[in-house]
Motif scaffolding. Structure first.
Motif, PDB file in Angstrom:
ATOM      1  N   GLU A 228       0.833  -1.199   0.000  1.00  0.00           N
ATOM      2  CA  GLU A 228       0.000   0.000   0.000  1.00  0.00           C
ATOM      3  C   GLU A 228       0.870   1.252   0.000  1.00  0.00           C
ATOM      4  O   GLU A 228       0.517   2.262  -0.612  1.00  0.00           O
ATOM      5  N   LEU A 229       1.999   1.188   0.665  1.00  0.00           N
ATOM      6  CA  LEU A 229       2.952   2.297   0.632  1.00  0.00           C
ATOM      7  C   LEU A 229       3.424   2.545  -0.795  1.00  0.00           C
ATOM      8  O   LEU A 229       3.433   3.683  -1.277  1.00  0.00           O
ATOM      9  N   LEU A 230       3.823   1.486  -1.494  1.00  0.00           N
ATOM     10  CA  LEU A 230       4.300   1.624  -2.869  1.00  0.00           C
ATOM     11  C   LEU A 230       3.188   2.107  -3.796  1.00  0.00           C
ATOM     12  O   LEU A 230       3.427   2.924  -4.691  1.00  0.00           O
ATOM     13  N   ASN A 231       1.961   1.602  -3.581  1.00  0.00           N
ATOM     14  CA  ASN A 231       0.831   2.083  -4.377  1.00  0.00           C
ATOM     15  C   ASN A 231       0.695   3.595  -4.260  1.00  0.00           C
ATOM     16  O   ASN A 231       0.503   4.304  -5.257  1.00  0.00           O
ATOM     17  N   GLY A 232       0.786   4.095  -3.030  1.00  0.00           N
ATOM     18  CA  GLY A 232       0.641   5.527  -2.802  1.00  0.00           C
ATOM     19  C   GLY A 232       1.794   6.325  -3.368  1.00  0.00           C
ATOM     20  O   GLY A 232       1.592   7.435  -3.890  1.00  0.00           O
ATOM     21  N   MET A 233       3.003   5.790  -3.268  1.00  0.00           N
ATOM     22  CA  MET A 233       4.165   6.491  -3.820  1.00  0.00           C
ATOM     23  C   MET A 233       4.067   6.587  -5.337  1.00  0.00           C
ATOM     24  O   MET A 233       4.350   7.640  -5.932  1.00  0.00           O
ATOM     25  N   VAL A 234       3.681   5.492  -5.982  1.00  0.00           N
ATOM     26  CA  VAL A 234       3.508   5.504  -7.433  1.00  0.00           C
ATOM     27  C   VAL A 234       2.404   6.478  -7.823  1.00  0.00           C
ATOM     28  O   VAL A 234       2.501   7.195  -8.831  1.00  0.00           O
TER      29      VAL A 234
ATOM     30  N   ILE B 202       1.689   9.225  -6.387  1.00  0.00           N
ATOM     31  CA  ILE B 202       2.266  10.574  -6.348  1.00  0.00           C
ATOM     32  C   ILE B 202       2.996  10.872  -7.656  1.00  0.00           C
ATOM     33  O   ILE B 202       2.864  11.966  -8.217  1.00  0.00           O
ATOM     34  N   VAL B 203       3.756   9.904  -8.160  1.00  0.00           N
ATOM     35  CA  VAL B 203       4.483  10.114  -9.415  1.00  0.00           C
ATOM     36  C   VAL B 203       3.501  10.335 -10.567  1.00  0.00           C
ATOM     37  O   VAL B 203       3.663  11.251 -11.378  1.00  0.00           O
ATOM     38  N   PHE B 204       2.444   9.516 -10.630  1.00  0.00           N
ATOM     39  CA  PHE B 204       1.447   9.707 -11.687  1.00  0.00           C
ATOM     40  C   PHE B 204       0.794  11.085 -11.589  1.00  0.00           C
ATOM     41  O   PHE B 204       0.469  11.694 -12.613  1.00  0.00           O
ATOM     42  N   SER B 205       0.605  11.579 -10.373  1.00  0.00           N
ATOM     43  CA  SER B 205      -0.040  12.881 -10.201  1.00  0.00           C
ATOM     44  C   SER B 205       0.811  14.017 -10.739  1.00  0.00           C
ATOM     45  O   SER B 205       0.294  15.122 -10.975  1.00  0.00           O
ATOM     46  N   GLU B 206       2.106  13.802 -10.943  1.00  0.00           N
ATOM     47  CA  GLU B 206       3.004  14.834 -11.451  1.00  0.00           C
ATOM     48  C   GLU B 206       3.042  14.898 -12.980  1.00  0.00           C
ATOM     49  O   GLU B 206       3.673  15.792 -13.549  1.00  0.00           O
TER      50      GLU B 206
ATOM     51  N   TRP C  24      13.487   5.520  -9.388  1.00  0.00           N
ATOM     52  CA  TRP C  24      13.066   4.248  -8.800  1.00  0.00           C
ATOM     53  C   TRP C  24      11.698   3.795  -9.302  1.00  0.00           C
ATOM     54  O   TRP C  24      11.336   2.619  -9.181  1.00  0.00           O
ATOM     55  N   ALA C  25      10.921   4.710  -9.867  1.00  0.00           N
ATOM     56  CA  ALA C  25       9.516   4.425 -10.162  1.00  0.00           C
ATOM     57  C   ALA C  25       9.296   3.653 -11.455  1.00  0.00           C
ATOM     58  O   ALA C  25       8.226   3.054 -11.632  1.00  0.00           O
ATOM     59  N   ILE C  26      10.263   3.642 -12.360  1.00  0.00           N
ATOM     60  CA  ILE C  26      10.029   3.060 -13.686  1.00  0.00           C
ATOM     61  C   ILE C  26       9.509   1.629 -13.597  1.00  0.00           C
ATOM     62  O   ILE C  26       8.538   1.261 -14.244  1.00  0.00           O
ATOM     63  N   GLY C  27      10.150   0.816 -12.783  1.00  0.00           N
ATOM     64  CA  GLY C  27       9.745  -0.585 -12.699  1.00  0.00           C
ATOM     65  C   GLY C  27       8.474  -0.821 -11.921  1.00  0.00           C
ATOM     66  O   GLY C  27       7.989  -1.962 -11.862  1.00  0.00           O
ATOM     67  N   LEU C  28       7.909   0.236 -11.344  1.00  0.00           N
ATOM     68  CA  LEU C  28       6.721   0.085 -10.505  1.00  0.00           C
ATOM     69  C   LEU C  28       5.470   0.708 -11.103  1.00  0.00           C
ATOM     70  O   LEU C  28       4.361   0.413 -10.650  1.00  0.00           O
ATOM     71  N   MET C  29       5.619   1.542 -12.110  1.00  0.00           N
ATOM     72  CA  MET C  29       4.491   2.343 -12.582  1.00  0.00           C
ATOM     73  C   MET C  29       3.310   1.505 -13.056  1.00  0.00           C
ATOM     74  O   MET C  29       2.159   1.859 -12.813  1.00  0.00           O
ATOM     75  N   GLU C  30       3.575   0.395 -13.727  1.00  0.00           N
ATOM     76  CA  GLU C  30       2.482  -0.416 -14.255  1.00  0.00           C
ATOM     77  C   GLU C  30       2.315  -1.737 -13.494  1.00  0.00           C
ATOM     78  O   GLU C  30       1.604  -2.633 -13.940  1.00  0.00           O
ATOM     79  N   SER C  31       2.950  -1.838 -12.330  1.00  0.00           N
ATOM     80  CA  SER C  31       2.937  -3.103 -11.600  1.00  0.00           C
ATOM     81  C   SER C  31       1.912  -3.161 -10.478  1.00  0.00           C
ATOM     82  O   SER C  31       1.769  -4.182  -9.820  1.00  0.00           O
ATOM     83  N   ARG C  32       1.173  -2.076 -10.272  1.00  0.00           N
ATOM     84  CA  ARG C  32       0.290  -1.985  -9.117  1.00  0.00           C
ATOM     85  C   ARG C  32      -1.021  -2.727  -9.336  1.00  0.00           C
ATOM     86  O   ARG C  32      -1.770  -2.428 -10.268  1.00  0.00           O
ATOM     87  N   ALA C  33      -1.301  -3.721  -8.499  1.00  0.00           N
ATOM     88  CA  ALA C  33      -2.562  -4.462  -8.574  1.00  0.00           C
ATOM     89  C   ALA C  33      -3.709  -3.666  -7.966  1.00  0.00           C
ATOM     90  O   ALA C  33      -4.879  -3.937  -8.254  1.00  0.00           O
ATOM     91  N   GLN C  34      -3.382  -2.692  -7.120  1.00  0.00           N
ATOM     92  CA  GLN C  34      -4.394  -1.825  -6.510  1.00  0.00           C
ATOM     93  C   GLN C  34      -3.965  -0.363  -6.700  1.00  0.00           C
ATOM     94  O   GLN C  34      -3.538   0.305  -5.761  1.00  0.00           O
TER      95      GLN C  34
ATOM     96  N   GLY D  26      -3.794   3.674  -7.236  1.00  0.00           N
ATOM     97  CA  GLY D  26      -4.455   4.769  -6.548  1.00  0.00           C
ATOM     98  C   GLY D  26      -5.264   5.642  -7.485  1.00  0.00           C
ATOM     99  O   GLY D  26      -5.249   5.463  -8.711  1.00  0.00           O
ATOM    100  N   PRO D  27      -5.974   6.626  -6.939  1.00  0.00           N
ATOM    101  CA  PRO D  27      -6.861   7.468  -7.749  1.00  0.00           C
ATOM    102  C   PRO D  27      -6.143   8.287  -8.810  1.00  0.00           C
ATOM    103  O   PRO D  27      -6.672   8.457  -9.920  1.00  0.00           O
ATOM    104  N   ALA D  28      -4.954   8.793  -8.508  1.00  0.00           N
ATOM    105  CA  ALA D  28      -4.226   9.572  -9.517  1.00  0.00           C
ATOM    106  C   ALA D  28      -3.796   8.678 -10.674  1.00  0.00           C
ATOM    107  O   ALA D  28      -3.812   9.090 -11.838  1.00  0.00           O
ATOM    108  N   THR D  29      -3.425   7.437 -10.367  1.00  0.00           N
ATOM    109  CA  THR D  29      -3.039   6.479 -11.403  1.00  0.00           C
ATOM    110  C   THR D  29      -4.224   6.176 -12.313  1.00  0.00           C
ATOM    111  O   THR D  29      -4.122   6.205 -13.546  1.00  0.00           O
ATOM    112  N   LEU D  30      -5.373   5.873 -11.710  1.00  0.00           N
ATOM    113  CA  LEU D  30      -6.571   5.562 -12.489  1.00  0.00           C
ATOM    114  C   LEU D  30      -7.030   6.769 -13.300  1.00  0.00           C
ATOM    115  O   LEU D  30      -7.417   6.626 -14.463  1.00  0.00           O
ATOM    116  N   ARG D  31      -6.982   7.940 -12.696  1.00  0.00           N
ATOM    117  CA  ARG D  31      -7.379   9.163 -13.403  1.00  0.00           C
ATOM    118  C   ARG D  31      -6.464   9.407 -14.597  1.00  0.00           C
ATOM    119  O   ARG D  31      -6.915   9.822 -15.674  1.00  0.00           O
TER     120      ARG D  31
END
Length: 216
Positions: free
Chosen positions: A52-58, A60-64, A94-104, A106-111
Motif C-alpha cells: 500500500e505504501l508503494l501504491n501511494g508512492m507511485v 504521487i508520481v502519476f499525479s506529477e 526508482w519508479a520506472i519498474g513500478l508504474m504499471e505493476s500496481r494491482a491496486q 491509486g486514484p491519480a493512477t486511475l485518473r
C-alpha cells in the motif's frame, strides 16, 4: 518544538523522498519510520503494508504527469504527456519498474489512465488503436528513460565528451571506424544532448500513429 502530526500524505511523501535520495532498495518500514521520527509499527496506522505504501508512492508520481486538456488534439496531448512523464521519471528514477505493476492502483493512477484513453478515443481512435497507441507510447517512454538512466554519463556535452574520449583511447586505432565516427562527428560535438533523441523518436511514433489512424 511541537512534532508535526503524522498522516498518510506525510508518510507517502517521506517514502518518495527516501527512494529519490537512496533508491527503492533502501525503503523499508523501519527505515521510513526513522525518516518521520516514529517506530515502524506506527506507520501501519496510515498504510496497511509495504504494498500500500508503494501504491501511494507511485500514485504521487502519476499525479506529477500532465494530463490531456479537455478537447486537446491527441498528438499534442500525447507529446506533452510523454515529455512530462519522462521528466517525472527522471525526478523519481526508482519508479520506472513500478508504474504499471500496481494491482491496486491509486486514484491519480486511475485518473491518469482514464484521461489518456479518453483523449485517444475522443480523438477518433478505435478501442484497439487506442490500446496499441498507449502501449507503444508507454513502452517508449519507460524504455528510453531507463536506458538514459543506465548511461555512464549525464547529458552534459562535457561529460559525454570525457567518457567518449576515455573509451576511444582504449580502442585499437582504426578498428571501429563507425563507432569512432559517431563519437567524434556527433556525440562529442559541442552542445550534444542525448536527451534530444527522446523527442526525435517521439516524433516518429506520433507520426506513425497519425498515419495509421488516417488509413483506418
Amino acid at each position: 518544538m511541537a512534532r508535526i502530526a503524522l498522516n498518510r500524505e506525510r508518510v507517502l511523501e517521506a517514502g518518495v523522498a527516501l527512494a529519490d535520495r537512496e533508491g527503492i532498495e533502501a525503503l523499508s518500514m523501519r527505515r521510513l519510520g526513522q525518516e518521520v521520527g516514529v517506530e515502524a509499527m506506527s506507520l501501519y496506522n496510515h498504510v496497511r503494508n509495504k504494498d500500500e505504501l508503494l501504491n501511494g508512492m507511485v500514485d504521487i508520481v502519476f499525479s506529477e504527469i500532465d494530463l490531456p486538456a479537455a478537447g486537446e488534439d491527441w498528438p499534442t496531448a500525447m507529446r506533452r504527456r510523454a515529455i512530462s512523464a519522462r521528466h517525472a521519471l527522471k525526478r523519481h528514477p526508482w519508479a520506472i519498474g513500478l508504474m504499471e505493476s500496481r494491482a491496486q492502483p491509486g486514484p491519480a493512477t486511475l485518473r491518469h489512465h482514464d484521461s489518456v484513453l479518453r483523449n485517444l478515443r475522443e480523438g477518433g481512435m478505435s478501442i484497439e488503436m487506442a490500446a496499441h497507441a498507449y502501449s507503444l507510447l508507454d513502452s517508449y517512454i519507460y524504455g528510453f528513460t531507463l536506458n538514459e538512466q543506465s548511461l555512464p554519463f549525464d547529458n552534459s556535452a562535457e561529460k559525454v565528451a570525457e567518457v567518449a574520449g576515455n573509451i576511444m583511447r582504449e580502442m585499437p586505432a582504426g578498428e571501429y571506424p563507425y563507432l569512432t565516427e559517431m563519437a567524434v562527428e556527433h556525440a562529442m560535438k559541442p552542445g550534444y544532448d542525448y536527451g534530444e533523441e527522446f523527442e526525435f523518436g517521439l516524433n516518429l511514433i506520433l507520426e506513425g500513429l497519425r498515419r495509421v489512424q488516417d488509413l483506418a
